[in-house]
Design a protein around this motif. Structure first.
Motif, PDB file in Angstrom:
ATOM      1  N   ASP A   1      33.074 -38.363  33.253  1.00 50.51           N
ATOM      2  CA  ASP A   1      33.286 -38.212  34.693  1.00 50.51           C
ATOM      3  C   ASP A   1      33.860 -36.835  35.061  1.00 50.51           C
ATOM      4  O   ASP A   1      33.867 -36.466  36.236  1.00 50.51           O
ATOM      5  N   HIS A   2      34.359 -36.102  34.069  1.00 50.97           N
ATOM      6  CA  HIS A   2      35.010 -34.811  34.347  1.00 50.97           C
ATOM      7  C   HIS A   2      33.950 -33.731  34.576  1.00 50.97           C
ATOM      8  O   HIS A   2      33.062 -33.540  33.732  1.00 50.97           O
ATOM      9  N   PRO A   3      34.022 -32.988  35.681  1.00 50.21           N
ATOM     10  CA  PRO A   3      32.991 -31.995  35.984  1.00 50.21           C
ATOM     11  C   PRO A   3      32.849 -30.889  34.949  1.00 50.21           C
ATOM     12  O   PRO A   3      31.755 -30.343  34.767  1.00 50.21           O
ATOM     13  N   ARG A   4      33.938 -30.527  34.277  1.00 48.41           N
ATOM     14  CA  ARG A   4      33.879 -29.402  33.352  1.00 48.41           C
ATOM     15  C   ARG A   4      33.841 -29.823  31.883  1.00 48.41           C
ATOM     16  O   ARG A   4      34.134 -29.038  30.992  1.00 48.41           O
ATOM     17  N   ILE A   5      33.504 -31.086  31.646  1.00 48.89           N
ATOM     18  CA  ILE A   5      33.300 -31.578  30.279  1.00 48.89           C
ATOM     19  C   ILE A   5      31.883 -32.130  30.199  1.00 48.89           C
ATOM     20  O   ILE A   5      31.501 -32.992  30.998  1.00 48.89           O
ATOM     21  N   ARG A   6      31.103 -31.624  29.268  1.00 47.79           N
ATOM     22  CA  ARG A   6      29.746 -32.129  29.082  1.00 47.79           C
ATOM     23  C   ARG A   6      29.697 -32.959  27.806  1.00 47.79           C
ATOM     24  O   ARG A   6      29.963 -32.442  26.711  1.00 47.79           O
ATOM     25  N   VAL A   7      29.402 -34.229  27.935  1.00 50.29           N
ATOM     26  CA  VAL A   7      29.306 -35.122  26.778  1.00 50.29           C
ATOM     27  C   VAL A   7      27.929 -34.964  26.153  1.00 50.29           C
ATOM     28  O   VAL A   7      26.903 -35.084  26.832  1.00 50.29           O
ATOM     29  N   VAL A   8      27.895 -34.646  24.858  1.00 47.96           N
ATOM     30  CA  VAL A   8      26.645 -34.437  24.134  1.00 47.96           C
ATOM     31  C   VAL A   8      26.652 -35.303  22.878  1.00 47.96           C
ATOM     32  O   VAL A   8      27.658 -35.930  22.553  1.00 47.96           O
ATOM     33  N   SER A   9      25.518 -35.310  22.181  1.00 48.40           N
ATOM     34  CA  SER A   9      25.451 -36.105  20.956  1.00 48.40           C
ATOM     35  C   SER A   9      24.653 -35.388  19.885  1.00 48.40           C
ATOM     36  O   SER A   9      23.820 -34.512  20.176  1.00 48.40           O
TER      37      SER A   9
ATOM     38  N   ILE B   1      43.696 -47.596  25.475  1.00 46.45           N
ATOM     39  CA  ILE B   1      42.338 -47.522  26.006  1.00 46.45           C
ATOM     40  C   ILE B   1      41.355 -47.554  24.837  1.00 46.45           C
ATOM     41  O   ILE B   1      41.682 -47.168  23.722  1.00 46.45           O
ATOM     42  N   SER B   2      40.147 -48.032  25.112  1.00 48.40           N
ATOM     43  CA  SER B   2      39.118 -48.087  24.087  1.00 48.40           C
ATOM     44  C   SER B   2      38.416 -46.740  23.986  1.00 48.40           C
ATOM     45  O   SER B   2      38.527 -45.887  24.869  1.00 48.40           O
ATOM     46  N   ALA B   3      37.662 -46.563  22.917  1.00 45.70           N
ATOM     47  CA  ALA B   3      36.871 -45.342  22.765  1.00 45.70           C
ATOM     48  C   ALA B   3      35.854 -45.226  23.897  1.00 45.70           C
ATOM     49  O   ALA B   3      35.609 -44.130  24.412  1.00 45.70           O
ATOM     50  N   ASP B   4      35.271 -46.342  24.300  1.00 43.61           N
ATOM     51  CA  ASP B   4      34.295 -46.321  25.398  1.00 43.61           C
ATOM     52  C   ASP B   4      34.944 -45.923  26.720  1.00 43.61           C
ATOM     53  O   ASP B   4      34.345 -45.200  27.524  1.00 43.61           O
ATOM     54  N   GLU B   5      36.176 -46.392  26.952  1.00 39.79           N
ATOM     55  CA  GLU B   5      36.878 -45.997  28.177  1.00 39.79           C
ATOM     56  C   GLU B   5      37.168 -44.504  28.179  1.00 39.79           C
ATOM     57  O   GLU B   5      36.972 -43.807  29.184  1.00 39.79           O
ATOM     58  N   ALA B   6      37.632 -43.990  27.037  1.00 40.34           N
ATOM     59  CA  ALA B   6      37.896 -42.563  26.933  1.00 40.34           C
ATOM     60  C   ALA B   6      36.623 -41.765  27.181  1.00 40.34           C
ATOM     61  O   ALA B   6      36.627 -40.768  27.907  1.00 40.34           O
ATOM     62  N   LEU B   7      35.523 -42.227  26.602  1.00 33.75           N
ATOM     63  CA  LEU B   7      34.250 -41.538  26.772  1.00 33.75           C
ATOM     64  C   LEU B   7      33.827 -41.514  28.235  1.00 33.75           C
ATOM     65  O   LEU B   7      33.310 -40.502  28.728  1.00 33.75           O
ATOM     66  N   LYS B   8      34.053 -42.605  28.948  1.00 31.70           N
ATOM     67  CA  LYS B   8      33.709 -42.635  30.376  1.00 31.70           C
ATOM     68  C   LYS B   8      34.557 -41.638  31.158  1.00 31.70           C
ATOM     69  O   LYS B   8      34.046 -40.930  32.042  1.00 31.70           O
ATOM     70  N   TYR B   9      35.845 -41.571  30.856  1.00 36.25           N
ATOM     71  CA  TYR B   9      36.716 -40.614  31.541  1.00 36.25           C
ATOM     72  C   TYR B   9      36.232 -39.181  31.303  1.00 36.25           C
ATOM     73  O   TYR B   9      36.175 -38.361  32.225  1.00 36.25           O
ATOM     74  N   PHE B  10      35.879 -38.887  30.045  1.00 37.27           N
ATOM     75  CA  PHE B  10      35.372 -37.556  29.729  1.00 37.27           C
ATOM     76  C   PHE B  10      34.077 -37.274  30.493  1.00 37.27           C
ATOM     77  O   PHE B  10      33.880 -36.191  31.045  1.00 37.27           O
TER      78      PHE B  10
ATOM     79  N   ASP C   1      45.144 -37.864  30.376  1.00 34.19           N
ATOM     80  CA  ASP C   1      46.522 -38.010  30.850  1.00 34.19           C
ATOM     81  C   ASP C   1      46.576 -38.584  32.257  1.00 34.19           C
ATOM     82  O   ASP C   1      47.446 -39.398  32.574  1.00 34.19           O
ATOM     83  N   ARG C   2      45.637 -38.182  33.100  1.00 36.11           N
ATOM     84  CA  ARG C   2      45.641 -38.664  34.486  1.00 36.11           C
ATOM     85  C   ARG C   2      45.124 -40.090  34.604  1.00 36.11           C
ATOM     86  O   ARG C   2      45.315 -40.744  35.642  1.00 36.11           O
ATOM     87  N   LYS C   3      44.473 -40.585  33.566  1.00 34.41           N
ATOM     88  CA  LYS C   3      43.959 -41.961  33.582  1.00 34.41           C
ATOM     89  C   LYS C   3      44.872 -42.923  32.832  1.00 34.41           C
ATOM     90  O   LYS C   3      45.072 -44.060  33.269  1.00 34.41           O
ATOM     91  N   ALA C   4      45.411 -42.468  31.707  1.00 38.16           N
ATOM     92  CA  ALA C   4      46.165 -43.391  30.862  1.00 38.16           C
ATOM     93  C   ALA C   4      47.496 -42.833  30.395  1.00 38.16           C
ATOM     94  O   ALA C   4      48.260 -43.540  29.733  1.00 38.16           O
ATOM     95  N   GLY C   5      47.786 -41.570  30.744  1.00 33.76           N
ATOM     96  CA  GLY C   5      48.975 -40.922  30.218  1.00 33.76           C
ATOM     97  C   GLY C   5      48.750 -40.512  28.775  1.00 33.76           C
ATOM     98  O   GLY C   5      48.002 -41.171  28.046  1.00 33.76           O
ATOM     99  N   VAL C   6      49.370 -39.422  28.349  1.00 34.14           N
ATOM    100  CA  VAL C   6      49.265 -38.974  26.961  1.00 34.14           C
ATOM    101  C   VAL C   6      50.662 -38.718  26.432  1.00 34.14           C
ATOM    102  O   VAL C   6      51.447 -37.980  27.031  1.00 34.14           O
TER     103      VAL C   6
END
Length: 345
Positions: free
Chosen positions: A245-253, A234-243, A157-162
């Motif tokens: 960058d967030h300190p309390r979100i850990r991106v895993v696979s 926004i693209s999926a890659d852009e969303a993934l980058k925003y996630f 929301d802070r990057k692209a609005g929701v």
């Protein structure tokens, strides 16, 4: 500058984690914790050498605690008088009664998600509406699912609005060690919309949210799938980058071995985290996909520990320790050790 003095009422699943989290904050002092009986958590506290002073929430039960060899430093009323702010992690409804005591002594208090919203002046989230909590007397935290959900939605929301979100919550039926819900081999669906969607709109009224909740016979973590419609394409890659960058979100696979909730719980234990806790939500990058203008993804909610950082943010807000939400949340994160893995990447 003097440290802010904090007390914790209720030393159960959340309360013991709140106590540990506050004890790590170098600008706060944990004065003590209060509970009613020699529960397993209290017995474990004694065997650990009583790192926290214990106060009895019910004076008439003091003898039960002492009979179990547990030293008692006073009553809940004594504790309240010694602190600047109370973190109330008692059972639903008890916090509302305790509020009378906090009011009597003019103390600030922060209640957990199980209490009704009207117990507090502000329904609070450290990232989404920190400013509303500044200098308030009473805050109420969102539930574990709502806390993690708002982190992810607020991030975009802070990057692209929701514009809107649709969520499905695959909810653990009970915490580890609980028996009161019985033994089960079934899934159960609640009526829509789920309270998490309604609560999200209370915190973020500009977002249209709805959701379905499914109870599952597991104990370690909830999983939420989210379909989000950003206001800006926004693209999926852009969303993934925003996630990421967030300190309390850990991106895993999945390729890393994070196959689900159990993998994350085991990983937290292998890290040596007390009780197998993780403060961060996990977001699977394999699930971040785009469908026309919508972004879909899935997150894991470590239900026993996810609200601890936001609770500490609440202390910073009500005490006016930091006026800026990023300064406040970053300070909480630093003392809790959140985001350590990012330094290794």
């Amino acid at each position: 500058m003097a440290k802010v003095k904090v007390g914790v009422a209720g030393y159960g699943v959340i309360g013991q984690r709140l106590a540990d989290g506050v004890a790590l904050q170098e600008d706060m002092e944990l004065v003590g914790v209060a509970d009613v009986a020699p529960t397993l958590s209290i017995r474990a506290l004694r065997e650990r050498g009583m790192p926290y002073a214990l106060y009895t929430a019910l004076p008439e039960k003091k003898g039960d605690l002492e009979a179990a060899g547990i030293p008692v430093s006073g009553t809940l009323e004594d504790l309240v008088q010694k602190v600047d702010v109370m973190l109330d992690a008692t059972s639903a409804g008890v916090g509302a009664k305790n509020k009378e005591l906090y009011t009597k002594y003019g103390k600030k208090a922060i209640f957990q998600g199980g209490e009704k919203n009207d117990v507090a002046d502000v329904f609070f989230h450290g990232y989404a509406n920190y400013e509303k909590g500044l200098d308030a007397q009473f805050l109420k935290l969102t539930s574990c699912n709502t806390t993690g959900l708002i982190r992810a939605v607020d991030c975009i929301d802070r990057k692209a609005g929701v514009e809107k979100v649709a969520i499905t919550i695959i909810r653990r039926v009970a915490d580890p060690g609980d028996y009161h819900r019985g033994l089960t081999n079934a899934l159960q669906v609640d009526k829509a919309p789920s309270h998490q969607a309604v609560d999200l709109m209370t915190i973020m009224p500009h977002v249209n949210a709805t959701g379905i909740l499914v109870h599952t016979p597991v104990t370690h973590g909830h999983i939420i799938t989210i379909v989000m419609t950003p206001k800006k394409d926004i693209s999926a890659d852009e969303a993934l980058k925003y996630f990421d960058d967030h300190p309390r979100i850990r991106v895993v696979s999945l390729d890393e071995g994070f196959l689900g909730n159990a993998s994350l719980f085991r990983y937290a234990r292998d890290l040596g985290n007390p009780r197998g806790d993780m403060y961060e939500i996990a977001l699977w990058k394999d699930t971040v996909v785009k469908s026309e203008g919508d972004i879909m993804f899935a997150i894991n909610i470590p239900q026993e520990s996810v609200t601890i950082p936001e609770s500490i943010d609440g202390i910073r807000a009500v005490m006016g320790m930091q006026k800026d939400r990023i300064e406040a949340t970053n300070t909480t994160n630093k003392y809790l050790g959140i985001g350590k893995w990012k330094d290794l990447s």
